[in-house]
Design a protein around this motif. Sequence first.
Motif, PDB file in Angstrom:
ATOM      1  N   GLY A  75       0.676 -20.153  -6.628  1.00 38.78           N
ATOM      2  CA  GLY A  75      -0.408 -19.279  -6.187  1.00 38.78           C
ATOM      3  C   GLY A  75       0.063 -18.226  -5.199  1.00 38.78           C
ATOM      4  O   GLY A  75      -0.302 -17.054  -5.300  1.00 38.78           O
ATOM      5  N   PHE A  76       0.896 -18.653  -4.255  1.00 37.53           N
ATOM      6  CA  PHE A  76       1.426 -17.715  -3.266  1.00 37.53           C
ATOM      7  C   PHE A  76       2.195 -16.578  -3.941  1.00 37.53           C
ATOM      8  O   PHE A  76       1.943 -15.398  -3.675  1.00 37.53           O
ATOM      9  N   PHE A  77       3.116 -16.914  -4.822  1.00 36.56           N
ATOM     10  CA  PHE A  77       3.947 -15.876  -5.448  1.00 36.56           C
ATOM     11  C   PHE A  77       3.148 -14.980  -6.392  1.00 36.56           C
ATOM     12  O   PHE A  77       3.354 -13.760  -6.423  1.00 36.56           O
ATOM     13  N   GLU A  80      -0.977  -8.483  -4.682  1.00 33.85           N
ATOM     14  CA  GLU A  80      -1.426  -7.872  -3.440  1.00 33.85           C
ATOM     15  C   GLU A  80      -0.425  -6.869  -2.877  1.00 33.85           C
ATOM     16  O   GLU A  80      -0.801  -5.788  -2.428  1.00 33.85           O
ATOM     17  N   LEU A  81       0.837  -7.227  -2.873  1.00 34.25           N
ATOM     18  CA  LEU A  81       1.842  -6.310  -2.317  1.00 34.25           C
ATOM     19  C   LEU A  81       2.058  -5.101  -3.222  1.00 34.25           C
ATOM     20  O   LEU A  81       2.314  -3.994  -2.740  1.00 34.25           O
ATOM     21  N   THR A  82       1.921  -5.302  -4.533  1.00 38.31           N
ATOM     22  CA  THR A  82       1.975  -4.154  -5.453  1.00 38.31           C
ATOM     23  C   THR A  82       0.775  -3.245  -5.203  1.00 38.31           C
ATOM     24  O   THR A  82       0.924  -2.017  -5.131  1.00 38.31           O
ATOM     25  N   SER A  83      -0.403  -3.828  -5.052  1.00 37.95           N
ATOM     26  CA  SER A  83      -1.601  -3.028  -4.772  1.00 37.95           C
ATOM     27  C   SER A  83      -1.459  -2.275  -3.458  1.00 37.95           C
ATOM     28  O   SER A  83      -1.810  -1.095  -3.363  1.00 37.95           O
ATOM     29  N   LEU A  84      -0.941  -2.954  -2.437  1.00 37.61           N
ATOM     30  CA  LEU A  84      -0.765  -2.314  -1.135  1.00 37.61           C
ATOM     31  C   LEU A  84       0.217  -1.144  -1.222  1.00 37.61           C
ATOM     32  O   LEU A  84       0.043  -0.117  -0.560  1.00 37.61           O
ATOM     33  N   SER A  85       1.223  -1.305  -2.054  1.00 44.29           N
ATOM     34  CA  SER A  85       2.224  -0.235  -2.162  1.00 44.29           C
ATOM     35  C   SER A  85       1.728   0.953  -2.987  1.00 44.29           C
ATOM     36  O   SER A  85       2.205   2.066  -2.798  1.00 44.29           O
ATOM     37  N   LEU A  86       0.758   0.736  -3.868  1.00 41.91           N
ATOM     38  CA  LEU A  86       0.331   1.803  -4.780  1.00 41.91           C
ATOM     39  C   LEU A  86      -1.062   2.364  -4.524  1.00 41.91           C
ATOM     40  O   LEU A  86      -1.323   3.520  -4.863  1.00 41.91           O
ATOM     41  N   LEU A  87      -1.946   1.561  -3.967  1.00 45.31           N
ATOM     42  CA  LEU A  87      -3.339   1.982  -3.831  1.00 45.31           C
ATOM     43  C   LEU A  87      -3.628   2.460  -2.415  1.00 45.31           C
ATOM     44  O   LEU A  87      -3.409   1.731  -1.442  1.00 45.31           O
ATOM     45  N   LYS A  88      -4.125   3.647  -2.320  1.00 44.35           N
ATOM     46  CA  LYS A  88      -4.325   4.332  -1.050  1.00 44.35           C
ATOM     47  C   LYS A  88      -5.194   3.557  -0.060  1.00 44.35           C
ATOM     48  O   LYS A  88      -4.922   3.548   1.135  1.00 44.35           O
ATOM     49  N   HIS A  89      -6.224   2.888  -0.530  1.00 40.55           N
ATOM     50  CA  HIS A  89      -7.180   2.250   0.375  1.00 40.55           C
ATOM     51  C   HIS A  89      -7.016   0.734   0.466  1.00 40.55           C
ATOM     52  O   HIS A  89      -7.880   0.063   1.016  1.00 40.55           O
ATOM     53  N   TRP A  90      -5.920   0.192  -0.074  1.00 40.28           N
ATOM     54  CA  TRP A  90      -5.695  -1.261   0.040  1.00 40.28           C
ATOM     55  C   TRP A  90      -5.274  -1.562   1.469  1.00 40.28           C
ATOM     56  O   TRP A  90      -4.583  -0.752   2.096  1.00 40.28           O
TER      57      TRP A  90
END
Length: 133
Positions: free
Chosen positions: A81-83, A89-99
């Motif tokens: 679950g962690f991985f 989440e980390l992909t979203s944070l790196s790509l999505l402006k408002h994450w």
Amino acid sequence: MKRYAILYVATFVVMLPLDLLFLGTIAKGFFNAQVGDMLGEVRLAPAILFYFLYIVGILVFVNSAPDATWRSTLLYGALFGFFCYATFELTSLSLLKHWTWPVVMVDISWGTVVTAVAATLGLLLANWVESKL
């Protein structure tokens, strides 16, 4: 094959209600406050596909050993679950402006817990069902 079918269904019936309770009630306000402008209507087909595939992942990577115990399942479920959630989440944070970092931390924590619990309770439930057959 029968074992895996029972394990799949048992894990599914634990995972889905827990995740829907968390996403639809417990954390709904938090996610709306953090990234609400990015959220739209839930598209049912991809959501269903996620759950079907994620449970397969739990079975393959967590519960595939015939000698799996609740302790090993709890540990490997948490790690799986962690991985998985960290990847999203980390992909979203790196790509999505408002994450946001708070979303990342809450969702990775939730993914770790819900996967560990679903895998473990799924295993225990499957073992119980098999003992009754």
